[in-house]
Design a protein around this motif. Structure first.
Motif, PDB file in Angstrom:
ATOM      1  N   ARG A  57       0.871  -1.182   0.000  1.00  0.00           N
ATOM      2  CA  ARG A  57       0.000   0.000   0.000  1.00  0.00           C
ATOM      3  C   ARG A  57       0.904   1.227   0.000  1.00  0.00           C
ATOM      4  N   PHE A  82      -2.217   3.920  -3.728  1.00  0.00           N
ATOM      5  CA  PHE A  82      -2.074   2.735  -4.557  1.00  0.00           C
ATOM      6  C   PHE A  82      -2.145   1.486  -3.687  1.00  0.00           C
ATOM      7  N   ARG A  83      -2.536   0.378  -4.291  1.00  0.00           N
ATOM      8  CA  ARG A  83      -2.487  -0.900  -3.592  1.00  0.00           C
ATOM      9  C   ARG A  83      -2.026  -1.958  -4.587  1.00  0.00           C
ATOM     10  N   GLY A  84      -1.488  -3.042  -4.067  1.00  0.00           N
ATOM     11  CA  GLY A  84      -1.028  -4.106  -4.952  1.00  0.00           C
ATOM     12  C   GLY A  84      -0.272  -5.173  -4.199  1.00  0.00           C
ATOM     13  N   LEU A  97       1.079  -2.430  -8.879  1.00  0.00           N
ATOM     14  CA  LEU A  97       0.219  -1.473  -8.187  1.00  0.00           C
ATOM     15  C   LEU A  97      -0.869  -0.938  -9.103  1.00  0.00           C
TER      16      LEU A  97
END
Length: 155
Positions: A57, A82-84, A97
């Motif tokens: 994150r 962002f997330r991933g 991401l």
């Protein structure tokens, strides 16, 4: 189970544990700063990166310095998040991401995302960002150097 199935299972287990071991090295809280221009002024994002067991994150908060102290923005440049996840691509680890949200993102904020073709109100396609562990206390993600911290500074 024949030999080819056994060999495939062993290779899968070895690769899975290697990827997990790689992601564990990245576990923690990381802080980095990224410059950008907004309305002709020099600003930077305070980037707060958290990684736990391969889940990533990244929160970006715009700020500047008035010569005496850090000035936090109410909205200039936007607040992208962002997330991933971490993924091994050959011998390279990448953070895959996608934009989760972006409060107050106008054109300058969109450009500062470094992610092409993202609309403010929709999520875009995930993008690979190379991530490199420089030491136990330093890593580089998409050209931004981060240092490991125990807690994020107050905003």
């Amino acid at each position: 189970m024949n030999r080819s199935h056994l060999l495939a299972a062993i290779i899968f287990l070895c690769l899975s544990s290697l990827i997990f071991a790689q992601s564990v090295e990245f576990n923690g809280l990381w802080l980095g700063y990224e410059r950008f221009k907004y309305e002709g002024e020099n600003w930077f994002y305070q980037n707060r990166l958290s990684i736990k067991d391969g889940v990533v994150r990244l929160e970006k908060s715009p700020e500047t310095h008035d010569g005496r102290e850090v000035v936090y923005s109410a909205s200039d440049g936007g607040f992208p998040t962002f997330r991933g996840r971490l993924v091994a691509r050959g011998h390279v680890t990448v953070a895959v991401l996608e934009i989760e949200s972006c409060l107050y993102c106008v054109d300058a904020g969109k450009k500062a995302w470094h992610v092409p073709n993202h609309g403010v109100l929709r999520q875009g396609a995930p993008k690979d960002y190379p991530i490199q562990l420089n030491s136990r206390t330093s890593l580089k993600l998409d050209g931004v150097t981060f240092r490991r911290v125990t807690n994020f500074p107050p905003r």
